[in-house]
Design an enzyme around this catalytic site. Structure first.
Site, PDB file in Angstrom:
ATOM      1  CB  CYS A 282      40.060  35.354  37.139  1.00 49.58           C
ATOM      2  SG  CYS A 282      41.371  34.707  38.157  1.00 49.58           S
TER       3      CYS A 282
ATOM      4  CB  CYS B  14      41.031  35.087  42.635  1.00 48.50           C
ATOM      5  SG  CYS B  14      42.428  35.836  41.716  1.00 48.50           S
ATOM      6  CB  SER B  15      37.649  38.229  41.013  1.00 49.97           C
ATOM      7  OG  SER B  15      38.746  38.845  42.013  1.00 49.97           O
ATOM      8  CB  CYS B  16      42.645  38.550  37.394  1.00 48.72           C
ATOM      9  SG  CYS B  16      43.666  38.068  38.807  1.00 48.72           S
TER      10      CYS B  16
HETATM   11 FE    FE Z   1      42.343  36.669  39.999  1.00 44.66          FE
END
Ligand code: FE
Length: 220
Positions: A124, A127-129
């Site tokens: 991602c 961010c951090s999906c």
């Molecule tokens: Fe994300």
């Protein structure tokens, strides 16, 4: 609370991502996150927006009920049953639900299959999906700026650092996750596992192999 902590790139904007994933810098960053998390929790409780109990229950849920064993079950079932594999590739969310795995983040899961000629890697960049319902909470390195930028710019170098050597002819496809679409890699079934049970197969499926950073374990 959702996993969707949108830390847009600005605060990281001047780094260039050559740091090692578990460098002292990364460890300092983790304790900074911990401090920020504690401050956030204190504020939520103070303003009556969440109770400490509710937060504890959520953390318990994420740490113990979620985890890559769900994803491993899905992968092993797909290895054992080609018709399930086809359904999984057509609609990952529905196929996971067939095994009783429901998304807690309500996102669509798209499954991408590795083959002799194609290797998939999930990131991602924003961010951090991450497919929490299948893999649990993302590892620290998945959220690092180094991984988020380098997975796209130089995926083969990143894979090499994970110990994943690919032949030059293998095409690397990098999938950028969003809140709406999260990816799971379906690795190739390891050779020498003919006749194995799904539980035995699932034990070979590592978290990193479902992100594409690694490969499944080889049969002992
Ligand atoms: Fe994300």
């Amino acid at each position: 609370m959702t996993d969707h902590e949108h830390e847009h790139g600005h605060e990281h904007g001047h780094e260039h991502g050559h740091e090692h994933y578990d460098s002292p810098k990364a460890r300092r960053a983790r304790s900074e996150y911990e401090l920020r998390t504690m401050a956030l929790e204190a504020l939520l409780v103070e303003r009556g927006l969440a109770s400490t109990d509710a937060i504890d229950r959520y953390v318990e849920y994420v740490e113990h009920r979620l985890g890559p064993h769900h994803g491993a079950r899905v992968v092993a079932h797909a290895w054992a049953d080609p018709s399930y594999a086809a359904r999984l590739l057509a609609d990952g969310t529905a196929a996971a639900a067939e095994l009783g795995i429901e998304g807690i983040e309500g996102a669509r899961v798209r499954v991408v299959a590795n083959s002799a000629g194609v290797h998939n890697l999930v990131v991602c960049t924003l961010c951090s999906c991450y497919p929490w319902s299948l893999l649990g909470a993302p590892p620290l390195w998945y959220k690092s700026f180094a991984y988020r930028s380098r997975a796209v710019a130089e995926p083969r170098a990143v894979l090499r650092e994970f110990g994943t050597e690919l032949d030059d002819e293998v095409e690397v496809r990098v999938w950028d996750s969003t809140a709406e679409t999260r990816y799971l890699v379906l690795p190739e079934r390891p050779a020498g596992t003919e006749g194995w049970s799904e539980d035995e197969l699932a034990a070979l499926v590592t978290r990193d192999s479902m992100i594409g950073a690694g490969m499944p374990l080889a049969p002992a």
